[in-house]
Enzyme design. Structure first.
Site, PDB file in Angstrom:
ATOM      1  N   ASP A  43       0.722  -1.176   0.093  1.00 19.10           N
ATOM      2  CA  ASP A  43       0.020   0.026   0.163  1.00 19.10           C
ATOM      3  C   ASP A  43       0.825   1.268  -0.123  1.00 19.10           C
ATOM      4  O   ASP A  43       2.059   1.018   0.495  1.00 19.10           O
ATOM      5  CB  ASP A  43      -0.897  -0.034   1.332  1.00 19.10           C
ATOM      6  CG  ASP A  43      -1.670   1.370   1.463  1.00 19.10           C
ATOM      7  OD1 ASP A  43      -2.174   1.756   0.450  1.00 19.10           O
ATOM      8  OD2 ASP A  43      -1.560   1.905   2.472  1.00 19.10           O
TER       9      ASP A  43
ATOM     10  N   ALA B  78      -0.070   5.297   1.223  1.00 17.52           N
ATOM     11  CA  ALA B  78      -0.104   5.988   2.302  1.00 17.52           C
ATOM     12  C   ALA B  78      -0.335   5.237   3.661  1.00 17.52           C
ATOM     13  O   ALA B  78      -1.154   4.361   3.689  1.00 17.52           O
ATOM     14  CB  ALA B  78      -1.505   6.899   2.268  1.00 17.52           C
TER      15      ALA B  78
ATOM     16  N   ALA C 148     -13.361   9.487  10.381  1.00 13.59           N
ATOM     17  CA  ALA C 148     -12.576   9.421   9.012  1.00 13.59           C
ATOM     18  C   ALA C 148     -11.800   8.268   8.672  1.00 13.59           C
ATOM     19  O   ALA C 148     -11.707   7.926   7.649  1.00 13.59           O
ATOM     20  CB  ALA C 148     -12.252  10.551   9.061  1.00 13.59           C
TER      21      ALA C 148
ATOM     22  N   MET D 209     -10.810   3.376   5.836  1.00 16.64           N
ATOM     23  CA  MET D 209      -9.421   3.616   5.432  1.00 16.64           C
ATOM     24  C   MET D 209      -9.100   2.441   4.551  1.00 16.64           C
ATOM     25  O   MET D 209      -9.319   1.458   4.984  1.00 16.64           O
ATOM     26  CB  MET D 209      -8.713   4.091   6.475  1.00 16.64           C
ATOM     27  CG  MET D 209      -8.584   5.407   6.530  1.00 16.64           C
ATOM     28  SD  MET D 209      -7.975   6.379   5.403  1.00 16.64           S
ATOM     29  CE  MET D 209      -6.253   6.451   5.793  1.00 16.64           C
TER      30      MET D 209
ATOM     31  N   LYS E  29     -11.799   6.059  -2.795  1.00 17.58           N
ATOM     32  CA  LYS E  29     -12.198   7.258  -2.095  1.00 17.58           C
ATOM     33  C   LYS E  29     -13.665   7.513  -2.243  1.00 17.58           C
ATOM     34  O   LYS E  29     -14.302   8.209  -1.308  1.00 17.58           O
ATOM     35  CB  LYS E  29     -11.323   8.203  -2.319  1.00 17.58           C
ATOM     36  CG  LYS E  29      -9.861   8.369  -2.001  1.00 17.58           C
ATOM     37  CD  LYS E  29      -9.850   7.733  -0.656  1.00 17.58           C
ATOM     38  CE  LYS E  29      -8.236   7.230  -0.451  1.00 17.58           C
ATOM     39  NZ  LYS E  29      -8.006   6.517   0.537  1.00 17.58           N
TER      40      LYS E  29
ATOM     41  N   HIS F  15     -15.087   5.355   0.099  1.00 20.38           N
ATOM     42  CA  HIS F  15     -15.248   5.783   1.489  1.00 20.38           C
ATOM     43  C   HIS F  15     -16.128   6.792   1.780  1.00 20.38           C
ATOM     44  O   HIS F  15     -16.371   6.946   2.744  1.00 20.38           O
ATOM     45  CB  HIS F  15     -13.662   6.267   1.438  1.00 20.38           C
ATOM     46  CG  HIS F  15     -13.080   6.846   2.805  1.00 20.38           C
ATOM     47  ND1 HIS F  15     -12.014   6.320   3.090  1.00 20.38           N
ATOM     48  CD2 HIS F  15     -13.508   7.326   3.928  1.00 20.38           C
ATOM     49  CE1 HIS F  15     -11.656   6.843   4.395  1.00 20.38           C
ATOM     50  NE2 HIS F  15     -12.931   7.347   4.904  1.00 20.38           N
TER      51      HIS F  15
ATOM     52  N   ARG G 219     -10.503  -2.301  -2.743  1.00 20.84           N
ATOM     53  CA  ARG G 219     -10.473  -3.178  -1.482  1.00 20.84           C
ATOM     54  C   ARG G 219     -11.963  -3.311  -1.019  1.00 20.84           C
ATOM     55  O   ARG G 219     -12.682  -2.269  -1.080  1.00 20.84           O
ATOM     56  CB  ARG G 219      -9.457  -2.640  -0.720  1.00 20.84           C
ATOM     57  CG  ARG G 219      -8.080  -2.642  -1.055  1.00 20.84           C
ATOM     58  CD  ARG G 219      -7.090  -1.567  -0.359  1.00 20.84           C
ATOM     59  NE  ARG G 219      -5.885  -1.562  -1.201  1.00 20.84           N
ATOM     60  CZ  ARG G 219      -5.005  -0.375  -0.610  1.00 20.84           C
ATOM     61  NH1 ARG G 219      -5.649   0.661   0.125  1.00 20.84           N
ATOM     62  NH2 ARG G 219      -3.985  -0.277  -1.146  1.00 20.84           N
TER      63      ARG G 219
ATOM     64  N   ASP H  15      -1.419  -1.303   5.822  1.00 22.12           N
ATOM     65  CA  ASP H  15      -1.615  -0.570   7.197  1.00 22.12           C
ATOM     66  C   ASP H  15      -3.173  -0.447   7.598  1.00 22.12           C
ATOM     67  O   ASP H  15      -3.538  -0.127   8.535  1.00 22.12           O
ATOM     68  CB  ASP H  15      -1.043   0.805   7.519  1.00 22.12           C
ATOM     69  CG  ASP H  15      -1.774   1.797   6.657  1.00 22.12           C
ATOM     70  OD1 ASP H  15      -2.469   2.683   7.070  1.00 22.12           O
ATOM     71  OD2 ASP H  15      -1.602   1.699   5.275  1.00 22.12           O
TER      72      ASP H  15
END
Length: 275
Positions: free
Chosen positions: A18, A20, A51, A55, A59, A62, A166, A192
């Site tokens: 990944d 970020a 928020a 993750m 987006k 999201h 994902r 992460d």
């Protein structure tokens, strides 16, 4: 009746990371800054914990998941008097793009250990790919800054260029195709977020969850190092607990710990184990 068992026992072929929170943007702060500004402009209070909840997702997805949270949904209903619909999602996503792009441009520093890892992988003949919930427009802001620091993965896949982001395995599969991988069992997905780990598991790959630099801790490198030793240890323990729930094969503090994990996976592959 006959049953045949087939196991891959070849070498480790690729590491798919990944971006970020894993190999750049310690603390994965760029997306959080953008989402909080986006919702603030709508008159909606969004906490950092909220928020971070989705993750790893693409987006637009999201944004949809944030709006489905009861507290956020109730604020939306109070503010706008109706449920958020597709035109609202489109408007929010379009407003999000420049916010995210600006935040990414400020958060392009590599996580400690990224360049050393890349060098070690090259020496061992292991391919390096990355994938991300960012769009191509977003990631194109980041890639030149990464290259300037010496980080140049051989495959870069974004969520908007596959059928599903994902936790579907499509991005990891596209990385594998671009890298010329012959067996997914010889691949390692490093992430992460729990969503990113699920992606790797769904792809049939080994998975390694990163804690200190990522979403489970959510602090910048400076913020984490400024804590006293006891506080830092407590936060890392909590982060390990969170990421252990992802069912990752390994949970580590940072990618500086990854070479030892890769060596262990290599031994397990030679012994005939599979993810």
């Amino acid at each position: 009746m006959h049953t045949y068992t087939r196991r891959y026992s070849g070498p480790l072929q690729a590491v798919i990371m990944d971006l970020a929170g894993t190999c750049v943007d310690f603390g994965s702060l760029a997306p959080i800054q953008a989402f909080m500004k986006l919702f603030e402009a709508e008159g909606i209070n969004l906490s950092e914990v909220e928020a971070r909840e989705p993750m790893g997702a693409e987006k637009r997805e999201h944004i949809c998941r944030l709006l489905s949270m009861p507290r956020i949904r109730n604020q939306w209903l109070s503010t706008f008097g109706s449920e958020p619909e597709r035109p609202d999602i489109d408007r929010l996503y379009n407003a999000f793009l420049p916010l995210q792009t600006a935040a990414i441009a400020e958060r392009t520093k590599l996580v400690p250990g990224a360049l050393t890892l890349q060098e070690q992988l090259r020496e061992q003949g292991i391919k390096l790919g990355v994938n991300t919930g960012y769009s191509r427009e977003m990631v194109n802001v980041m890639l030149p800054a990464l290259a300037a620091q010496g980080f140049e993965p051989e495959s870069v896949v974004v969520a908007t260029e596959v059928p599903q982001g994902r936790p579907a395995p499509h991005m990891s599969f596209k990385n594998a195709l671009e890298l010329g991988i012959t067996a997914v069992q010889g691949c390692v997905k490093v992430d992460d977020t729990t969503t990113g780990i699920e992606e790797g598991l769904n792809a049939g790959m080994w998975t390694v969850a990163v804690v200190a630099s990522g979403n489970a801790v959510g602090l910048s490198e400076e913020q984490l190092s400024a804590l006293c030793e006891v506080e830092r240890a407590e936060i890392l323990v909590r982060g390990h607990r969170v990421m252990a729930q992802s069912a990752a094969h390994y949970v580590i503090d940072s990618i500086m710990d990854l070479p030892n994990v890769l060596a262990d996976i290599g031994r397990r592959l030679q012994a005939g184990e599979h993810p």
